[in-house]
Enzyme design. Structure first.
Site, mmCIF file in Angstrom:
data_model
loop_
_atom_site.group_PDB
_atom_site.id
_atom_site.type_symbol
_atom_site.label_atom_id
_atom_site.label_comp_id
_atom_site.label_asym_id
_atom_site.label_seq_id
_atom_site.Cartn_x
_atom_site.Cartn_y
_atom_site.Cartn_z
ATOM 1 N N HIS A 128 1.736 2.949 -18.960
ATOM 2 C CA HIS A 128 2.645 3.375 -17.716
ATOM 3 C C HIS A 128 3.790 2.329 -17.548
ATOM 4 O O HIS A 128 3.854 1.419 -17.907
ATOM 5 C CB HIS A 128 1.659 3.634 -16.334
ATOM 6 N N GLU B 248 4.708 0.975 -14.766
ATOM 7 C CA GLU B 248 4.645 -0.155 -13.851
ATOM 8 C C GLU B 248 4.127 -1.256 -14.765
ATOM 9 O O GLU B 248 4.413 -2.435 -14.652
ATOM 10 C CB GLU B 248 3.541 0.099 -12.795
ATOM 11 N N CYS C 113 -0.424 4.860 -9.371
ATOM 12 C CA CYS C 113 -1.533 5.609 -9.397
ATOM 13 C C CYS C 113 -2.744 4.712 -9.061
ATOM 14 O O CYS C 113 -2.509 3.376 -9.006
ATOM 15 C CB CYS C 113 -2.056 5.936 -10.918
ATOM 16 N N CYS D 286 -2.211 1.269 -11.721
ATOM 17 C CA CYS D 286 -0.958 0.791 -11.403
ATOM 18 C C CYS D 286 -0.831 0.164 -10.051
ATOM 19 O O CYS D 286 0.017 -1.173 -10.038
ATOM 20 C CB CYS D 286 0.159 1.452 -11.769
ATOM 21 N N ASP E 169 18.887 37.421 -33.589
ATOM 22 C CA ASP E 169 19.674 36.179 -33.699
ATOM 23 C C ASP E 169 19.110 35.443 -34.814
ATOM 24 O O ASP E 169 19.839 34.519 -35.558
ATOM 25 C CB ASP E 169 19.896 35.480 -32.496
ATOM 26 N N ARG F 98 19.549 19.684 -32.163
ATOM 27 C CA ARG F 98 20.278 19.405 -33.415
ATOM 28 C C ARG F 98 21.356 18.242 -32.940
ATOM 29 O O ARG F 98 22.517 18.027 -33.753
ATOM 30 C CB ARG F 98 20.827 20.606 -34.024
ATOM 31 N N ALA G 260 15.773 41.006 -21.150
ATOM 32 C CA ALA G 260 14.569 41.671 -20.940
ATOM 33 C C ALA G 260 13.531 40.418 -20.463
ATOM 34 O O ALA G 260 12.886 40.693 -19.488
ATOM 35 C CB ALA G 260 14.028 42.658 -21.920
#
Length: 368
Positions: free
Chosen positions: A58, A60, A83, A92, A208, A215, A307
């Site tokens: 984590h 911390e 936490c 933490c 498509d 990228r 849609a």
């Protein structure tokens, strides 16, 4: 001690830092921590941490380790309540206490029932001063996927559309139409890199043949999980998505029975098949979103098809709308955009605008 301008400046930096690992931390949120203390009268960041890829360690823990002994008496800025529960590692909040942190500035509360308020209570019981809700709305924007999963047991869903000046998203039968410019495209790839998954419908695949990867140089390995809604399994085996399924995960959501030969062919090609219930217009989207959240997918970017966009809007599942408007005019035969700057559904508010070259981007959030 009241919240200061310095507190807000450091917290803003912490929130920006947390974006680095969005989409990479599994079922844990991408949280960041900055540890700050005064050095010769000047505030200095002496430790920083961000949830590691996969979710551990984590933030911390990393920030305290980097600060070392200098953490004693310092202030820790955390983008999410520390936490408070014991898991594979101690909480933490306990780590901050043991490090000698004097003050904790937090952006937002963790809704997890094992934490909510308990992290703050542990800190205060140890004599640590706690300031809550510093830049809370900005932090919730960054943590939207995690918060949505904890509060509603589904992913946070962002709808992205590129539309022409006359509010069209393409031209039927013409394949992919380039509407916006290079800067908008780069911003879209950054959005992909910070999402757990990207989703389109089968019609967009057939029209498509996209790859849906990130990228941008240096971010190629940050491509999200790809999801295709394909109720009748029309996904071509030679499509760009299927051909890259062994390199970048591809989920095919379908209502076709698992013993169908097409299932086997797609599985053999590396696709992950997800059985779905049938809804009013094909796949039942709310149930699918619940299943995705159960697999640790907390943020979904819906990118393809009028849609599909309408179906998510009609189901009340869209939390954020990103509209990129380019200078191109497509004409009356084009496909109408399901939403536009003059046709925003009720319940959404404009929260930001940006200019990317000749393109204009508007961001809308659903009111809570």
């Amino acid at each position: 001690m009241a919240v200061t301008d310095l507190d807000r400046r450091v917290m803003a930096a912490a929130i920006r830092f947390s974006y680095r690992h969005l989409g990479r931390t599994g079922t844990n949120p991408s949280v960041s921590t900055l540890v700050v203390r005064s050095v010769q009268g000047t505030p200095v960041i002496i430790g920083r941490g961000i949830t590691a890829p996969g979710g551990r360690p984590h933030a911390e823990t990393q920030a305290i380790s980097e600060a070392g002994d200098l953490a004693r008496g310092a202030t820790a800025y955390v983008t999410l309540e520390p936490c408070a529960h014991h898991g594979s590692t101690p909480p933490c909040a306990e780590g901050l206490i043991n490090a000698g942190i004097r003050r904790v500035v937090a952006a937002t509360t963790d809704p997890d029932s094992r934490v909510s308020g308990r992290g703050y209570a542990m800190l205060r019981d140890a004599g640590i001063e706690v300031e809550e809700n510093v830049l809370a709305s900005e932090a919730r924007h960054a943590l939207a996927g995690y918060l949505m999963q904890r509060l509603r047991n589904r992913p946070h869903i962002s709808l992205k559309l590129a539309l022409s000046r006359d509010a069209k998203i393409g031209h039927p039968g013409s394949g992919q139409v380039t509407i916006t410019g290079a800067v908008s495209a780069a911003m879209n790839h950054i959005a992909r890199a910070t999402s757990d998954a990207i989703l389109i419908g089968i019609e967009t695949v057939l029209e498509d043949d996209p790859s849906l990867t990130c990228r941008l140089p240096g971010l190629e390995r940050r491509s999200p999980i790809r999801i295709v809604l394909d109720s009748t399994l029309r996904l071509p085996l030679d499509s760009a998505l299927v051909r890259s399924a062994n390199d970048v995960p591809l989920i095919v959501a379908t209502t076709v029975a698992s013993d169908d030969e097409r299932h086997r062919q797609l599985r053999d090609a590396g696709c992950r098949m997800m059985a779905c219930e049938t809804g009013a217009h094909g796949i039942a989207l709310p149930e699918l979103m619940d299943d995705l959240a159960g697999q640790g997918i907390f943020s979904v970017m819906v990118e393809g098809g009028a849609a599909v966009a309408r179906s998510f809007l009609d189901a009340g599942l869209v939390d954020r709308i990103s509209l990129y408007e380019g200078p191109l005019t497509i004409g009356p035969d084009g496909t109408d955009a399901p939403v536009s700057p003059t046709k925003i559904p009720d319940g959404y508010v404009l929260t930001g605008t940006q200019q990317f070259g000749d393109d204009h981007c508007r961001l809308y959030e659903r009111e809570t």
